[in-house]
Design a protein around this motif. Structure first.
Motif, PDB file in Angstrom:
ATOM      1  N   ASN A 201       0.850  -1.186   0.000  1.00 44.54           N
ATOM      2  CA  ASN A 201       0.000   0.000   0.000  1.00 44.54           C
ATOM      3  C   ASN A 201       0.895   1.249   0.000  1.00 44.54           C
ATOM      4  O   ASN A 201       1.530   1.562   1.004  1.00 44.54           O
ATOM      5  N   GLN A 202       0.919   1.954  -1.128  1.00 43.83           N
ATOM      6  CA  GLN A 202       1.837   3.080  -1.275  1.00 43.83           C
ATOM      7  C   GLN A 202       1.530   4.200  -0.291  1.00 43.83           C
ATOM      8  O   GLN A 202       2.444   4.894   0.187  1.00 43.83           O
ATOM      9  N   GLU A 203       0.269   4.388   0.055  1.00 46.27           N
ATOM     10  CA  GLU A 203      -0.096   5.431   1.020  1.00 46.27           C
ATOM     11  C   GLU A 203       0.533   5.149   2.385  1.00 46.27           C
ATOM     12  O   GLU A 203       1.046   6.057   3.046  1.00 46.27           O
TER      13      GLU A 203
ATOM     14  N   ASP B 155       4.353   5.653   2.181  1.00 41.76           N
ATOM     15  CA  ASP B 155       4.737   7.069   2.181  1.00 41.76           C
ATOM     16  C   ASP B 155       4.566   7.730   3.545  1.00 41.76           C
ATOM     17  O   ASP B 155       5.309   8.656   3.883  1.00 41.76           O
ATOM     18  N   SER B 156       3.583   7.269   4.322  1.00 37.15           N
ATOM     19  CA  SER B 156       3.269   7.960   5.586  1.00 37.15           C
ATOM     20  C   SER B 156       3.945   7.345   6.808  1.00 37.15           C
ATOM     21  O   SER B 156       4.193   8.033   7.795  1.00 37.15           O
TER      22      SER B 156
END
Length: 646
Positions: A226-228, A231-232
């Motif tokens: 999950n790229q989100e 990134d977070s």
């Protein structure tokens, strides 16, 4: 007008931030101040009790005799218990269950004391000194007041400091959903100002809508795909026990590829009165990724060989030698004699060992093993049972330029120690060798191979009673001058990281692991063996460099350049543990094999080493290397000025 309002809001935010900063950097309140607050809480409890007893018409105040007198007695006894249990001595923002227990004990004993006084007075005067409901109510209010004061101070401090640091904190996930993971999460939430806890990772990779500590539970697939989330959330923390799991290295490598920082912490009982557990959160090191299954050694057999015996360790201040000393000291020998020619490391080791093993007798002897006149008196005086010979020059490029020193220390020094062990009938002589002695391509490896041949030859010498044993293994993680400390220093400086060749590989083993196997091999040998350790799979050095850069939170080639410098003098691409002509036999220990290399008769190898020693006086490098090649015909120089001799 809008600009003015925005400016006012910004100023208010900055002032609030400044206040939070002052709170964050504030030292804890002095003990007398906390005591005054606790005394004030006790006073308020008395006032509240007196007021409510009147309002509820339960009883008329505190005492049927004299309210002022009885309130004074209750106050004094309450303060005495406050002081007796050191309730005011703790740091309020670090209050824990331990503080609650102390407060509850103090309030309970205070109540029973007041009841005892009251009933004792009743026994003598037929009237109670205190009304029971009043002192019971007072004890409850005091307990709640003292607890709530600490709870809310801690809550306010945590929220202020977290808000103050929130912009710079790393978002982190805890790996696991069990009690240990929750303990780690609580440590991060309550006492660590570096991380923002964002949730947990389910090791079973099963999706769940449940929450722990109001935080979401993610699957491994979520974290990796999950790229989100990638990134977070920048970090993942493991407990130390999972680092030993077979699945850890694979998962860690995948997380590193996704640019996660990885941390670990010992999984133990987290004492909330001590900040040490929060401070023990450590970044993952490359050594952790190269962890292998814990080696099992036969401590009983090793103990028999060392307990109440005299032990000699040469090269005792080096990486391997010092660890051998530490291991041997655990088995309570009579005396350990440590020999090394490096003064400062020997002194540092002396300071460490005398503190770590106060009941163990050590002798620290500053000497060169190639100086027989400095070494033989030790054999005469101490009647050694075991000799561990770890003294050697090991840096390939330096020895390639100075072959005379390799002959003096690695060959002649080993010969002197082995001869003395034979002469004084030492029970066992264990020499630490290297994988570079197999089909050597440099002077260092060849010199160690000559030493191996000589030590083996002594086993067949007439009237010999000593068991001569050689142990051979590859690179050890974190040893002096090894590649990992070098890479770490280069990364800290901003690079570049230097690798000699893109295809170069090496075997690696931890220092404790290598030394445990040395001790084990020393007990299992019958004499004349070369024991080879299971080094696992070879590691590509450039891959090692890339992983270390990523573990530092940086990107290879982008943040830290990697330079290929070319093979150094005498360096080869692939290390070997067994020569082509040898056969490997298993032993009862699955991590130790026995190599049956070709041997040279004692008379032959002894004569050649004597000639080599005489030639070393002239310090003609070419002649010396040529003589070594004559002893070790498989010695073929690579990337060296001596290639033309082959």
């Amino acid at each position: 007008m809008p600009n003015s309002t925005t400016k006012q809001r910004k100023n208010l935010y900055n002032q609030t931030k400044s206040l939070a900063g002052k709170i964050y950097n504030m030292e804890h309140l002095p003990r007398w101040a906390v005591l005054l607050i606790d005394v004030f809480i006790i006073s308020c409890s008395l006032l509240i009790t007196y007021t409510f007893m009147h309002l509820w018409n339960v009883v008329d105040g505190f005492s049927p005799l004299n309210d002022i007198y009885s309130i004074f007695i209750v106050f004094i006894i309450s303060v005495i218990y406050l002081l007796s249990f050191n309730i005011s001595s703790g740091v309020i923002r670090h209050s824990s269950l331990h503080d609650i227990i102390k407060i509850s004990l103090a309030c309970t004993l205070n109540l029973f004391t007041l009841l005892a006084i009251s009933y004792g007075y009743y026994y003598l005067n037929e009237v109670k000194l205190f009304y029971d409901p009043s002192i019971i109510f007072h004890s409850i209010i005091s307990f709640l007041g003292l607890i709530l004061f600490r709870f809310y101070v801690k809550l306010v401090f945590i929220n202020f400091t977290k808000w103050f640091n929130s912009e710079n904190n790393e978002n982190i996930l805890v790996f696991g959903t069990d009690e240990g993971a929750v303990a780690i999460a609580n440590t991060i939430k309550d006492r660590n100002q570096v991380f923002n806890l964002k949730g947990f990772i389910n090791p079973k990779n099963i999706s769940s809508k449940n929450r722990i500590l109001s935080k979401k539970i993610y699957t491994i697939n979520d974290v990796l795909n999950n790229q989100e989330i990638i990134d977070s959330i920048k970090s993942v923390i493991f407990d130390d026990e999972f680092l030993k799991n077979d699945e850890f290295e694979s998962l860690a490598n995948k997380l590193i590829q996704k640019n996660y920082k990885i941390y670990h912490i010992p999984l133990k009982v987290f004492d909330k009165n001590d900040n040490s557990s929060a401070n023990e959160i450590q970044s993952l090191k490359i050594e952790d990724l190269l962890y292998r299954e814990q080696i099992t050694i036969e401590n009983d057999e090793i103990s028999k060989r060392h307990i109440d015996k005299n032990i000699l360790v040469t090269g005792g201040a080096g990486s391997i030698g010092s660890e051998i000393v530490r291991k041997v000291a655990q088995f309570s020998p009579k005396i350990i004699v440590v020999v090394d020619q490096a003064e400062t490391p020997l002194n540092s080791l002396k300071l460490e060992l005398t503190e770590s093993f106060p009941n163990q007798k050590f002798v620290f002897h500053l000497a060169d093993v190639s100086n027989k006149y400095r070494i033989e008196p030790l054999f005469k005086k101490y009647n050694f049972s075991m000799v561990y010979h770890a003294a050697a020059y090991k840096h390939v490029p330096i020895i390639e330029e100075n072959p005379t020193e390799a002959i003096n220390v690695n060959i002649i020094g080993s010969k002197i120690l082995a001869d003395l062990s034979n002469k004084y009938k030492i029970n066992r002589f264990v020499m630490v060798s290297t994988d570079k002695a197999v089909n050597p391509t440099n002077v260092m490896g060849a010199s160690k191979r000559v030493a191996e041949l000589y030590v083996q030859s002594l086993q067949e010498k007439p009237e010999n009673t000593t068991k001569f044993i050689t142990t051979r293994f590859g690179n050890v993680l974190g040893s002096n001058g090894s590649v990992i400390p070098l890479f770490r220093a280069q990364i800290e400086k901003g690079g570049p990281v230097t690798v000699t060749h893109e295809e170069i590989t090496r075997y690696f083993m931890t220092i404790p692991e290598a030394c445990e196997l040395v001790l084990q091999a020393g007990t299992m040998g019958h004499g004349g063996e070369i024991f080879v350790f299971d080094m696992g799979e070879p590691v590509k050095i450039i891959d090692l460099a890339k992983k270390m850069i990523k573990l530092s939170g940086l990107e290879p080639y982008r943040d830290i350049p990697i330079h290929i410098t070319g093979l150094r003098s005498g360096e080869k691409l692939y290390e070997e543990l067994l020569s082509d002509k040898s056969t490997t036999l298993p032993t009862y220990h699955d991590k130790i094999m026995c190599s049956k290399d070709e041997r040279i008769p004692y008379e032959v190898i002894s004569d050649k080493i004597q000639k080599l020693a005489r030639a070393s006086i002239k310090r003609d490098k070419v002649e010396l290397v040529l003589m070594i090649k004559n002893i070790v015909p498989e010695f073929i120089s690579q990337n060296s000025e001596f290639e033309n001799l082959d």
